[in-house]
Scaffold this motif. Structure first.
Motif, PDB file in Angstrom:
ATOM      1  N   LEU A  19       0.817  -1.210   0.000  1.00 34.38           N
ATOM      2  CA  LEU A  19       0.000   0.000   0.000  1.00 34.38           C
ATOM      3  C   LEU A  19       0.855   1.267   0.000  1.00 34.38           C
ATOM      4  CD1 LEU A  19      -2.693  -1.056   2.633  1.00 34.38           C
ATOM      5  CD2 LEU A  19      -2.799  -1.260   0.140  1.00 34.38           C
ATOM      6  N   ASP A  20       0.217   2.380  -0.396  1.00 36.27           N
ATOM      7  CA  ASP A  20       0.829   3.721  -0.343  1.00 36.27           C
ATOM      8  C   ASP A  20       2.174   3.777  -1.057  1.00 36.27           C
ATOM      9  OD1 ASP A  20      -1.304   4.794   1.174  1.00 36.27           O
ATOM     10  OD2 ASP A  20      -0.447   3.946   2.997  1.00 36.27           O
ATOM     11  N   ALA A  21       2.232   3.102  -2.200  1.00 36.70           N
ATOM     12  CA  ALA A  21       3.477   3.057  -2.980  1.00 36.70           C
ATOM     13  C   ALA A  21       3.614   4.322  -3.822  1.00 36.70           C
ATOM     14  CB  ALA A  21       3.494   1.822  -3.868  1.00 36.70           C
ATOM     15  N   GLU A  22       4.804   4.904  -3.829  1.00 35.74           N
ATOM     16  CA  GLU A  22       5.050   6.067  -4.679  1.00 35.74           C
ATOM     17  C   GLU A  22       5.217   5.667  -6.135  1.00 35.74           C
ATOM     18  OE1 GLU A  22       8.275   8.370  -3.221  1.00 35.74           O
ATOM     19  OE2 GLU A  22       7.336   8.782  -1.281  1.00 35.74           O
ATOM     20  N   ALA A  23       5.724   4.469  -6.366  1.00 37.12           N
ATOM     21  CA  ALA A  23       5.927   3.946  -7.717  1.00 37.12           C
ATOM     22  C   ALA A  23       6.159   2.446  -7.603  1.00 37.12           C
ATOM     23  CB  ALA A  23       7.127   4.624  -8.384  1.00 37.12           C
ATOM     24  N   PRO A  24       5.948   1.694  -8.682  1.00 36.67           N
ATOM     25  CA  PRO A  24       6.190   0.248  -8.619  1.00 36.67           C
ATOM     26  C   PRO A  24       7.682  -0.067  -8.576  1.00 36.67           C
ATOM     27  CG  PRO A  24       5.588   0.895 -10.839  1.00 36.67           C
ATOM     28  CD  PRO A  24       5.417   2.118  -9.992  1.00 36.67           C
ATOM     29  N   ARG A  25       8.021  -1.100  -7.832  1.00 37.47           N
ATOM     30  CA  ARG A  25       9.373  -1.632  -7.835  1.00 37.47           C
ATOM     31  C   ARG A  25       9.513  -2.665  -8.948  1.00 37.47           C
ATOM     32  NH1 ARG A  25       9.166  -2.783  -1.333  1.00 37.47           N
ATOM     33  NH2 ARG A  25       9.418  -0.604  -0.627  1.00 37.47           N
ATOM     34  N   PRO A  26      10.745  -3.011  -9.325  1.00 37.14           N
ATOM     35  CA  PRO A  26      10.921  -4.042 -10.367  1.00 37.14           C
ATOM     36  C   PRO A  26      10.171  -5.319 -10.015  1.00 37.14           C
ATOM     37  CG  PRO A  26      13.003  -2.952  -9.923  1.00 37.14           C
ATOM     38  CD  PRO A  26      12.036  -2.446  -8.887  1.00 37.14           C
ATOM     39  N   GLY A  27       9.430  -5.829 -10.963  1.00 41.30           N
ATOM     40  CA  GLY A  27       8.689  -7.072 -10.782  1.00 41.30           C
ATOM     41  C   GLY A  27       7.301  -6.904 -10.202  1.00 41.30           C
ATOM     42  N   GLU A  28       6.928  -5.696  -9.762  1.00 34.88           N
ATOM     43  CA  GLU A  28       5.601  -5.477  -9.201  1.00 34.88           C
ATOM     44  C   GLU A  28       4.604  -5.036 -10.272  1.00 34.88           C
ATOM     45  OE1 GLU A  28       6.331  -4.042  -4.598  1.00 34.88           O
ATOM     46  OE2 GLU A  28       6.241  -2.502  -6.160  1.00 34.88           O
ATOM     47  N   ALA A  29       3.349  -5.438 -10.096  1.00 34.79           N
ATOM     48  CA  ALA A  29       2.248  -4.841 -10.858  1.00 34.79           C
ATOM     49  C   ALA A  29       1.878  -3.515 -10.197  1.00 34.79           C
ATOM     50  CB  ALA A  29       1.060  -5.776 -10.894  1.00 34.79           C
ATOM     51  N   TRP A  30       1.143  -2.672 -10.916  1.00 34.56           N
ATOM     52  CA  TRP A  30       0.842  -1.323 -10.427  1.00 34.56           C
ATOM     53  C   TRP A  30      -0.648  -1.052 -10.468  1.00 34.56           C
ATOM     54  CZ3 TRP A  30       2.448   2.477  -7.616  1.00 34.56           C
ATOM     55  CH2 TRP A  30       1.992   3.792  -7.801  1.00 34.56           C
ATOM     56  N   LEU A  31      -1.174  -0.599  -9.347  1.00 33.94           N
ATOM     57  CA  LEU A  31      -2.558  -0.145  -9.261  1.00 33.94           C
ATOM     58  C   LEU A  31      -2.511   1.337  -8.917  1.00 33.94           C
ATOM     59  CD1 LEU A  31      -5.521  -1.018  -9.434  1.00 33.94           C
ATOM     60  CD2 LEU A  31      -5.467  -1.445  -6.978  1.00 33.94           C
ATOM     61  N   GLY A  32      -2.767   2.180  -9.911  1.00 37.75           N
ATOM     62  CA  GLY A  32      -2.616   3.607  -9.741  1.00 37.75           C
ATOM     63  C   GLY A  32      -3.910   4.303  -9.367  1.00 37.75           C
ATOM     64  N   PHE A  33      -3.751   5.562  -8.967  1.00 38.70           N
ATOM     65  CA  PHE A  33      -4.885   6.446  -8.708  1.00 38.70           C
ATOM     66  C   PHE A  33      -4.432   7.866  -9.014  1.00 38.70           C
ATOM     67  CE2 PHE A  33      -7.157   9.445  -5.985  1.00 38.70           C
ATOM     68  CZ  PHE A  33      -8.479   9.168  -6.339  1.00 38.70           C
ATOM     69  N   GLY A  34      -5.204   8.565  -9.837  1.00 35.27           N
ATOM     70  CA  GLY A  34      -4.842   9.917 -10.215  1.00 35.27           C
ATOM     71  C   GLY A  34      -3.712   9.933 -11.231  1.00 35.27           C
ATOM     72  N   PRO A  35      -3.120  11.100 -11.493  1.00 34.26           N
ATOM     73  CA  PRO A  35      -2.023  11.194 -12.459  1.00 34.26           C
ATOM     74  C   PRO A  35      -0.869  10.273 -12.070  1.00 34.26           C
ATOM     75  CG  PRO A  35      -2.821  13.369 -11.853  1.00 34.26           C
ATOM     76  CD  PRO A  35      -3.486  12.413 -10.922  1.00 34.26           C
ATOM     77  N   GLU A  36      -0.300   9.615 -13.061  1.00 30.96           N
ATOM     78  CA  GLU A  36       0.779   8.677 -12.791  1.00 30.96           C
ATOM     79  C   GLU A  36       2.067   9.418 -12.413  1.00 30.96           C
ATOM     80  OE1 GLU A  36       0.172   5.788 -12.299  1.00 30.96           O
ATOM     81  OE2 GLU A  36      -1.390   5.021 -13.610  1.00 30.96           O
ATOM     82  N   PRO A  37       2.926   8.772 -11.601  1.00 36.08           N
ATOM     83  CA  PRO A  37       4.158   9.444 -11.163  1.00 36.08           C
ATOM     84  C   PRO A  37       5.080   9.748 -12.335  1.00 36.08           C
ATOM     85  CG  PRO A  37       4.172   7.106 -10.570  1.00 36.08           C
ATOM     86  CD  PRO A  37       2.787   7.415 -11.039  1.00 36.08           C
ATOM     87  N   ASP A  38       5.677  10.930 -12.290  1.00 40.48           N
ATOM     88  CA  ASP A  38       6.611  11.324 -13.344  1.00 40.48           C
ATOM     89  C   ASP A  38       7.900  10.534 -13.225  1.00 40.48           C
ATOM     90  OD1 ASP A  38       4.843  13.227 -14.309  1.00 40.48           O
ATOM     91  OD2 ASP A  38       5.632  14.814 -13.007  1.00 40.48           O
ATOM     92  N   GLY A  39       8.488  10.233 -14.383  1.00 36.62           N
ATOM     93  CA  GLY A  39       9.808   9.629 -14.405  1.00 36.62           C
ATOM     94  C   GLY A  39       9.842   8.154 -14.106  1.00 36.62           C
TER      95      GLY A  39
END
Length: 326
Positions: A243-263
């Motif tokens: 939970l509360d991830a700033e961005a996905p780590r290698p090998g993780e799937a991503w469940l986003g909310f709002g604008p995606e993180p830059d970079g």
């Protein structure tokens, strides 16, 4: 923040019934009379409409909701009925009985209304006004009690307006309800049927219809029931959830909310609950998104922060359950 709107008071005549059905088909909220209590109705097939039920009630978590149908035939299109379920339906529908059954392949009830479960809660009410609205709407209608969460269930339209005036689109006024207690809930999921909530149909009558004793909820061999009387186990992904991830780590799937993180390059397994940051849209997408990432083979799902305001509290409640150790 709760969306405010003008709440109409509709008469329970042909015109009022037609308007209530039109509002429901348009994704709006309408308080309807049943023989038990007034229900807060929305199109059960529309995740955003279902999300608006939770927002209006200030419900703290996404529990399964009962979907209402006009007759046994339409209910059987949504769920799979074994012999005990069919016997109970034929004996007590229309009436104050809810059946929990496995979903059918043709089930149209949304993931959010089912809280992500592969079961569905179905009822055919006997109130003539509710029946007329359901027939005119032409789809399953989710309808928990028309009150704010934690308050007494309403048996008069005035009770509804005390809690929900300005939060819903209409109340269909048919005077006081006849029974005043909620429906009995029986789970028919293979094996002995289980009485999850006593209600408008006495236990003895239920047992007489199926010719066997009902297992009580406290002896059901599973988790304790939750409001509105369904099983406590919600859909939990096989994947771990961070939970509360700033961005996905290698090998993780991503469940986003709002604008995606830059970079940050998003992984191939990714889904955004609401790119615009709309909490109702996020709630509507939540269960389907978890299932989609899980079934695609994710081992860990990183979840972007979701604000705790409004429906965000319920979304975070559900995500916390998904992330809990198992």
């Amino acid at each position: 923040m709760i969306e405010t709107r003008q709440t109409q008071r509709l008469h329970a005549d042909e015109s009022g019934i037609a308007e209530a059905a039109r509002l429901l088909r348009a994704g709006k909220l309408v308080a309807l009379p049943t023989e038990t209590v007034y229900g807060l109705a929305a199109d059960a097939t529309d995740g955003k409409a279902v999300a608006s039920i939770y927002a209006a009630k200030e419900r703290p978590s996404f529990n399964p909701l009962i979907s209402h149908l006009p007759d046994v035939a339409s209910a059987r299109r949504e769920g799979l009925f074994d012999a005990p379920a069919l016997a109970l339906a034929k004996a007590f529908w229309p009436g104050p009985l809810t059946l929990i059954v496995p979903v059918s392949q043709a089930c149209t009830v949304s993931d959010l209304a089912r809280a992500g479960l592969r079961t569905v809660a179905l009822r055919v009410p006997s109130h003539p006004v509710a029946h007329a609205v359901l027939a005119a709407a032409g789809r399953p209608i989710a309808a928990p009690s028309a009150n704010r969460s934690g308050r007494v269930s309403p048996t008069l339209p005035e009770h509804v307006l005390v809690d929900l005036d300005g939060r819903i689109d209409a109340v269909l006024d048919a005077g006081p309800t006849a029974i005043g207690v909620e429906s009995s809930i029986v789970a028919c999921l293979g094996g002995a049927p289980k009485l999850l909530r006593p209600g408008g149909v006495p236990r003895a009558a239920l047992e007489a219809a199926i010719g066997r004793e009902l297992v009580s909820a406290d002896r059901a061999g599973g988790a304790a029931p939750i409001s509105p009387g369904l099983l406590a186990s919600h859909y939990a992904p096989e994947a771990a959830v961070r939970l509360d991830a700033e961005a996905p780590r290698p090998g993780e799937a991503w469940l986003g909310f709002g604008p995606e993180p830059d970079g940050h390059a998003l992984p191939s397994l990714s889904f955004n609950l609401s790119p615009s940051g709309n909490l109702a849209e996020a709630a509507a997408n939540l269960f389907a998104a978890l299932r989609r990432l899980d079934e695609a083979g994710a081992t860990t799902i990183a979840v972007a922060p979701v604000p705790m305001q409004g429906l965000g509290e319920a979304i975070n409640n559900r995500l916390g359950r998904a992330a809990a150790p198992r």
